[in-house]
Design a protein around this motif. Structure first.
Motif, PDB file in Angstrom:
ATOM      1  N   LYS A  42       0.795  -1.266   0.139  1.00  0.00           N
ATOM      2  CA  LYS A  42       0.003   0.434  -0.292  1.00  0.00           C
ATOM      3  C   LYS A  42       0.709   1.332   0.186  1.00  0.00           C
ATOM      4  CE  LYS A  42      -1.764   0.267   3.852  1.00  0.00           C
ATOM      5  NZ  LYS A  42      -2.809   0.940   5.119  1.00  0.00           N
ATOM      6  N   PRO A  43       2.346   1.103   1.576  1.00  0.00           N
ATOM      7  CA  PRO A  43       3.011   2.738   0.923  1.00  0.00           C
ATOM      8  C   PRO A  43       3.272   3.004  -0.518  1.00  0.00           C
ATOM      9  CG  PRO A  43       3.415   1.567   2.534  1.00  0.00           C
ATOM     10  CD  PRO A  43       1.938   0.801   2.123  1.00  0.00           C
ATOM     11  N   THR A  44       4.180   2.078  -1.060  1.00  0.00           N
ATOM     12  CA  THR A  44       4.487   2.312  -2.467  1.00  0.00           C
ATOM     13  C   THR A  44       3.938   1.929  -3.351  1.00  0.00           C
ATOM     14  OG1 THR A  44       5.741   0.058  -1.192  1.00  0.00           O
ATOM     15  CG2 THR A  44       6.201   0.674  -4.000  1.00  0.00           C
ATOM     16  N   ILE A  73       4.348   5.786  -5.326  1.00  0.00           N
ATOM     17  CA  ILE A  73       5.051   5.507  -6.634  1.00  0.00           C
ATOM     18  C   ILE A  73       3.708   6.717  -7.741  1.00  0.00           C
ATOM     19  CG2 ILE A  73       5.700   4.233  -9.169  1.00  0.00           C
ATOM     20  CD1 ILE A  73       7.615   4.210  -6.790  1.00  0.00           C
ATOM     21  N   GLY A  74       2.896   6.627  -6.897  1.00  0.00           N
ATOM     22  CA  GLY A  74       1.686   8.025  -7.490  1.00  0.00           C
ATOM     23  C   GLY A  74       0.588   6.779  -8.719  1.00  0.00           C
ATOM     24  N   LEU A  75       0.553   5.659  -8.039  1.00  0.00           N
ATOM     25  CA  LEU A  75      -0.060   4.645  -8.669  1.00  0.00           C
ATOM     26  C   LEU A  75      -1.392   5.001  -7.892  1.00  0.00           C
ATOM     27  CD1 LEU A  75       1.535   1.541  -9.198  1.00  0.00           C
ATOM     28  CD2 LEU A  75       1.270   3.216 -11.048  1.00  0.00           C
ATOM     29  N   ASN A  76      -2.482   6.328  -7.861  1.00  0.00           N
ATOM     30  CA  ASN A  76      -3.438   6.395  -6.934  1.00  0.00           C
ATOM     31  C   ASN A  76      -4.639   5.772  -7.698  1.00  0.00           C
ATOM     32  OD1 ASN A  76      -1.692   8.840  -6.303  1.00  0.00           O
ATOM     33  ND2 ASN A  76      -2.443   9.967  -7.682  1.00  0.00           N
ATOM     34  N   VAL A  77      -5.354   5.158  -8.772  1.00  0.00           N
ATOM     35  CA  VAL A  77      -6.129   4.249  -8.331  1.00  0.00           C
ATOM     36  C   VAL A  77      -5.885   2.787  -7.423  1.00  0.00           C
ATOM     37  CG1 VAL A  77      -7.711   3.341 -10.235  1.00  0.00           C
ATOM     38  CG2 VAL A  77      -6.501   5.770 -10.260  1.00  0.00           C
ATOM     39  N   ALA A  78      -4.836   2.440  -7.924  1.00  0.00           N
ATOM     40  CA  ALA A  78      -4.628   1.423  -7.838  1.00  0.00           C
ATOM     41  C   ALA A  78      -3.643   1.147  -6.276  1.00  0.00           C
ATOM     42  CB  ALA A  78      -2.397   0.776  -8.009  1.00  0.00           C
ATOM     43  N   PHE A  79      -3.992   2.651  -5.504  1.00  0.00           N
ATOM     44  CA  PHE A  79      -3.961   2.448  -3.228  1.00  0.00           C
ATOM     45  C   PHE A  79      -5.154   2.291  -3.376  1.00  0.00           C
ATOM     46  CE2 PHE A  79      -4.142   5.772  -0.383  1.00  0.00           C
ATOM     47  CZ  PHE A  79      -3.110   4.768   0.475  1.00  0.00           C
ATOM     48  N   GLU A  80      -5.963   3.282  -4.217  1.00  0.00           N
ATOM     49  CA  GLU A  80      -7.516   3.352  -4.092  1.00  0.00           C
ATOM     50  C   GLU A  80      -7.760   1.495  -3.825  1.00  0.00           C
ATOM     51  OE1 GLU A  80      -8.971   5.011  -2.310  1.00  0.00           O
ATOM     52  OE2 GLU A  80      -7.362   6.893  -2.782  1.00  0.00           O
ATOM     53  N   ILE A 130      -6.567  -1.103  -3.619  1.00  0.00           N
ATOM     54  CA  ILE A 130      -5.679  -1.756  -2.802  1.00  0.00           C
ATOM     55  C   ILE A 130      -6.647  -1.607  -1.265  1.00  0.00           C
ATOM     56  CG2 ILE A 130      -3.426  -0.984  -2.425  1.00  0.00           C
ATOM     57  CD1 ILE A 130      -3.445  -4.103  -3.229  1.00  0.00           C
ATOM     58  N   LEU A 131      -6.640  -0.574  -0.787  1.00  0.00           N
ATOM     59  CA  LEU A 131      -7.544  -0.163  -0.040  1.00  0.00           C
ATOM     60  C   LEU A 131      -8.869  -1.321   0.229  1.00  0.00           C
ATOM     61  CD1 LEU A 131      -7.657   3.531   0.468  1.00  0.00           C
ATOM     62  CD2 LEU A 131      -5.961   1.896   1.879  1.00  0.00           C
ATOM     63  N   GLN A 132      -9.535  -1.167  -1.473  1.00  0.00           N
ATOM     64  CA  GLN A 132     -10.918  -1.922  -1.305  1.00  0.00           C
ATOM     65  C   GLN A 132      -9.801  -3.223  -1.003  1.00  0.00           C
ATOM     66  OE1 GLN A 132     -12.631  -1.911  -4.719  1.00  0.00           O
ATOM     67  NE2 GLN A 132     -11.929   0.226  -4.847  1.00  0.00           N
ATOM     68  N   VAL A 133      -9.014  -4.268  -1.385  1.00  0.00           N
ATOM     69  CA  VAL A 133      -9.169  -5.572  -1.402  1.00  0.00           C
ATOM     70  C   VAL A 133      -9.046  -5.765   0.408  1.00  0.00           C
ATOM     71  CG1 VAL A 133      -6.849  -6.844  -1.090  1.00  0.00           C
ATOM     72  CG2 VAL A 133      -7.652  -5.768  -3.861  1.00  0.00           C
ATOM     73  N   GLU A 134      -7.284  -4.605   0.943  1.00  0.00           N
ATOM     74  CA  GLU A 134      -7.970  -4.744   2.196  1.00  0.00           C
ATOM     75  C   GLU A 134      -9.508  -4.538   3.442  1.00  0.00           C
ATOM     76  OE1 GLU A 134      -4.016  -2.673   4.371  1.00  0.00           O
ATOM     77  OE2 GLU A 134      -5.259  -1.195   3.542  1.00  0.00           O
ATOM     78  N   ALA A 135      -9.543  -3.691   2.764  1.00  0.00           N
ATOM     79  CA  ALA A 135     -11.142  -3.779   3.309  1.00  0.00           C
ATOM     80  C   ALA A 135     -12.115  -5.358   3.118  1.00  0.00           C
ATOM     81  CB  ALA A 135     -12.259  -2.669   2.819  1.00  0.00           C
ATOM     82  N   LYS A 177     -14.871 -14.351  -5.421  1.00  0.00           N
ATOM     83  CA  LYS A 177     -15.956 -13.337  -6.623  1.00  0.00           C
ATOM     84  C   LYS A 177     -16.066 -11.286  -6.338  1.00  0.00           C
ATOM     85  CE  LYS A 177     -20.952 -13.712  -5.882  1.00  0.00           C
ATOM     86  NZ  LYS A 177     -21.971 -14.313  -6.592  1.00  0.00           N
ATOM     87  N   ASP A 178     -16.476 -11.716  -5.030  1.00  0.00           N
ATOM     88  CA  ASP A 178     -16.490 -10.172  -5.111  1.00  0.00           C
ATOM     89  C   ASP A 178     -14.953  -9.124  -5.299  1.00  0.00           C
ATOM     90  OD1 ASP A 178     -19.136 -11.094  -4.317  1.00  0.00           O
ATOM     91  OD2 ASP A 178     -18.741 -11.211  -1.268  1.00  0.00           O
ATOM     92  N   ILE A 179     -14.137  -9.425  -4.906  1.00  0.00           N
ATOM     93  CA  ILE A 179     -12.969  -9.188  -5.033  1.00  0.00           C
ATOM     94  C   ILE A 179     -11.708  -8.727  -6.389  1.00  0.00           C
ATOM     95  CG2 ILE A 179     -10.855 -10.436  -4.318  1.00  0.00           C
ATOM     96  CD1 ILE A 179     -11.727  -6.347  -3.485  1.00  0.00           C
ATOM     97  N   ILE A 180     -11.734  -9.946  -7.219  1.00  0.00           N
ATOM     98  CA  ILE A 180     -11.181 -10.256  -8.029  1.00  0.00           C
ATOM     99  C   ILE A 180     -10.800  -9.254  -9.583  1.00  0.00           C
ATOM    100  CG2 ILE A 180     -12.793 -11.852  -9.681  1.00  0.00           C
ATOM    101  CD1 ILE A 180      -9.590 -13.060  -8.650  1.00  0.00           C
ATOM    102  N   GLU A 181     -12.255  -9.028  -9.768  1.00  0.00           N
ATOM    103  CA  GLU A 181     -11.843  -7.745 -10.697  1.00  0.00           C
ATOM    104  C   GLU A 181     -10.789  -6.787  -9.653  1.00  0.00           C
ATOM    105  OE1 GLU A 181     -12.850  -8.067 -13.994  1.00  0.00           O
ATOM    106  OE2 GLU A 181     -13.711 -10.263 -13.576  1.00  0.00           O
TER     107      GLU A 181
END
Length: 114
Positions: free
Chosen positions: A59-61, A65-72, A74-79, A88-92
């Motif tokens: 997450k901090p990386t 690195i400025g991957l803002n959408v990927a950062f958001e 990965i927060l969804q993955v954590e949740a 099936k709820d997280i795979i996409e």
């Protein structure tokens, strides 16, 4: 060309030290793809703790690195891991993170000759 990433935070953190920036980028291109494999294993094995640990690690990386959408995402993955959701709820969302990292790694390798 920096279309898929943004190094402004890296440069600010490093006081514009090119060697430090290079070290951060090398760590990013070598470690984050491996960590993504561990997240995928956690998702596939329904091992929410494993998926969380590696999502939390990168997450901090992603932010740095400025991957803002990927950062958001990965927060969804954590949740998802905390809620112990179904695969099936997280795979996409995970596939999207993986693709964004893959694109950034490819571009960084080209831009910095890594």
């Amino acid at each position: 060309m920096a279309l898929k990433y943004n190094l402004s935070k890296v440069y600010a953190l490093s006081d514009n030290d090119p060697e430090f920036v290079q070290q951060i980028l090398i760590l990013f291109v070598t470690e984050v793809p491996q960590d993504l494999k561990k997240i995928k294993e956690g998702i596939n094995e329904k091992d929410h703790k494993k998926a969380y640990a590696y999502a939390h690690k990168i997450k901090p990386t992603l932010d740095l690195i400025g991957l803002n959408v990927a950062f958001e995402e990965i927060l969804q993955v954590e949740a998802w891991t905390k809620a112990e959701g179904r695969k099936k709820d997280i795979i996409e969302t995970f596939k999207s993170v993986k693709q964004r990292v893959k694109d950034a790694v490819k571009e960084i390798k080209k831009d910095f000759d890594l």
